[in-house]
Motif scaffolding. Structure first.
Motif, PDB file in Angstrom:
ATOM      1  N   UNK A 106      10.161   0.066   0.237  1.00  0.00           N
ATOM      2  CA  UNK A 106       9.620  -1.255   0.517  1.00  0.00           C
ATOM      3  C   UNK A 106       8.373  -1.104   1.373  1.00  0.00           C
ATOM      4  N   UNK A 107       7.287  -1.676   0.913  1.00  0.00           N
ATOM      5  CA  UNK A 107       6.036  -1.673   1.664  1.00  0.00           C
ATOM      6  C   UNK A 107       5.607  -3.115   1.871  1.00  0.00           C
ATOM      7  N   UNK A 108       4.912  -3.373   2.948  1.00  0.00           N
ATOM      8  CA  UNK A 108       4.477  -4.725   3.279  1.00  0.00           C
ATOM      9  C   UNK A 108       2.961  -4.814   3.158  1.00  0.00           C
ATOM     10  N   UNK A 109       2.500  -5.867   2.526  1.00  0.00           N
ATOM     11  CA  UNK A 109       1.078  -6.181   2.470  1.00  0.00           C
ATOM     12  C   UNK A 109       0.903  -7.517   3.174  1.00  0.00           C
ATOM     13  N   UNK A 110       0.078  -7.569   4.195  1.00  0.00           N
ATOM     14  CA  UNK A 110      -0.107  -8.806   4.950  1.00  0.00           C
ATOM     15  C   UNK A 110      -1.250  -9.655   4.414  1.00  0.00           C
ATOM     16  N   UNK A 111      -1.935  -9.162   3.419  1.00  0.00           N
ATOM     17  CA  UNK A 111      -3.038  -9.896   2.810  1.00  0.00           C
ATOM     18  C   UNK A 111      -2.717 -10.124   1.334  1.00  0.00           C
ATOM     19  N   UNK A 112      -2.893 -11.380   0.888  1.00  0.00           N
ATOM     20  CA  UNK A 112      -2.658 -11.671  -0.528  1.00  0.00           C
ATOM     21  C   UNK A 112      -3.616 -10.887  -1.414  1.00  0.00           C
ATOM     22  N   UNK A 113      -4.852 -10.784  -1.004  1.00  0.00           N
ATOM     23  CA  UNK A 113      -5.852 -10.067  -1.786  1.00  0.00           C
ATOM     24  C   UNK A 113      -5.463  -8.604  -1.952  1.00  0.00           C
ATOM     25  N   UNK A 114      -5.016  -7.977  -0.870  1.00  0.00           N
ATOM     26  CA  UNK A 114      -4.597  -6.576  -0.931  1.00  0.00           C
ATOM     27  C   UNK A 114      -3.357  -6.435  -1.804  1.00  0.00           C
ATOM     28  N   UNK A 115      -2.393  -7.336  -1.655  1.00  0.00           N
ATOM     29  CA  UNK A 115      -1.169  -7.280  -2.458  1.00  0.00           C
ATOM     30  C   UNK A 115      -1.446  -7.419  -3.945  1.00  0.00           C
ATOM     31  N   UNK A 116      -2.310  -8.353  -4.292  1.00  0.00           N
ATOM     32  CA  UNK A 116      -2.670  -8.556  -5.703  1.00  0.00           C
ATOM     33  C   UNK A 116      -3.403  -7.329  -6.236  1.00  0.00           C
TER      34      UNK A 116
END
Length: 89
Positions: free
Chosen positions: A46-56
């Motif tokens: 499990x990894x966390x992305x705090x930015x929607x842009x980075x996650x997408x």
């Protein structure tokens, strides 16, 4: 007010991770019911992305398998056609 929003986000993130983990853990059982062979899941990362842009972007490029977050449609406008084809919305 900001603390309440952070707690909501944290709670939803934990719930999403739990649901996603349950789906991955039961996928071999579902595949076995359909007489399909496959490997059992032995590791969930499990990894966390705090930015929607980075996650997408990380999902579109294959760095991560799923980005579980409600994202407004305008976030996808800046993506190239190749990246959009790699996403299942």
């Amino acid at each position: 007010m900001n603390t309440i929003n952070n707690k909501k986000i944290l709670g939803l993130s934990i719930l999403s991770i739990f649901i996603f983990s349950c789906i991955l853990a039961t996928s071999p059982a579902i595949a076995a019911q359909n007489n399909e062979e496959g490997k059992f899941v032995d590791n969930i990362r499990v990894e966390v992305r705090t930015s929607q842009t980075t996650g997408i972007g990380d999902t579109a490029t294959g760095k991560i398998d799923a980005f579980l977050y409600n994202v407004p449609g305008d976030k996808f406008e800046g993506l190239s056609e190749d990246m959009r084809q790699n996403l299942v919305l």
